[in-house]
Design an enzyme around this catalytic site. Sequence first.
Site: not given
Length: 397
Positions: A102, A351
């Site tokens: 991430c 995301h």
Amino acid sequence: MPATPRLLTPSVRDPRTPVVVAARRTPIGTAGRSLARLDTTDLAAPVLRALADQVSTFGGPTDVDEVVLGNCTGPGGDPARVAALAAGLGTHVPGLTVDRQCASGLEAIALAAARVVTGARLLLAGGVESASTAPTRLALQPDGSRLPYSRARFSPDELGDPGMGEAADALAAARAISRERQDAYAVRSHERTLAARDAGGFAGELVPVGGVALDERPRRGLDVSTLARFRPAFTANGTVTAGNACGVNDGAAAVAVVDEEIRAALGVPGLAVRAVAARGVDPRLPGLGPVPAVRAVLDAAGLSVADVGTFEVTEAFAAQVLACTDELGLDPLDGDADRVCPDGGAIALGHPWGASGALLVVRLFARMLGSDAVRYGVATCAVGGGQGVAVLVERVG
């Protein structure tokens, strides 16, 4: 214990200080929907082209030294190089693809900043993710067969290897983050994202792709009572739901990084990259990774939390953001609402894993260059397997 990171350059006036002078992104699409037919090249190449053209209009360098992109689930084959070629930057421009899950897009920007310190003139850096076109991956089984798997291993079994949703539930329980606070934070993310969009806050950063010009995920009319109807998404008695967590998304984001000497000659404002840190935490509670990383970059610069005007945190889960802000002494639901993800974040926008860290810097760029009151900003991500990455930037020009 890891050593405190040093500033990338001793002074913001150092001519080798890396500075972000342009920041662009695609709209963010929900996996399988608006951007589903676009692969990593289709998403990243238009953003790279837009950045190169923008720097050229400033009178800056027309030759890109390198492209660095984060990516987590793509096809392999160095997507950064493929996107650089597709963007028409020239066969002489190399590409580097980075995977820190991430935080991949944020790590790519940190690497680009380091390249500038050592002599590069212009790098384009960020991240891209096409969850819609990610290839199916197969794992070898004990009987010799191969079966599909949804994610790579984050940690050895003996240290704990929870999925990120399960880990967010565990973190909420460990830090007593209530369901009500999580839902309130999620509502805030959508409301602030929509308010920023309605005010034109995203207009200068968006690069339309595939006929799509708007972010797909933000929803109007959400309130806590609506989100309270959502069932736990990951554990039977958990508090993390589809309503207070991010989506699975497609998109790309990148920035142009030059040195301070070039920025000053161009006469444009920018964000000087002052310090970078990565830190490890318990793999069972990876959402706390930003806390030591943020403290490290602030320590490097001799700053405190109070000195930072804007914190951009990847909103993978409301529980994770609230646990970190609690640890750092910030309250995004009250007194620090205009300092923590002030224009919303991944719960509303989405995301796209490899791009999300770069999205934070794009948001910092828009926010900080639009307010003379904000001198320092921090972008930070939690990473599966128990890591945190943070980048400290300072407005210049």
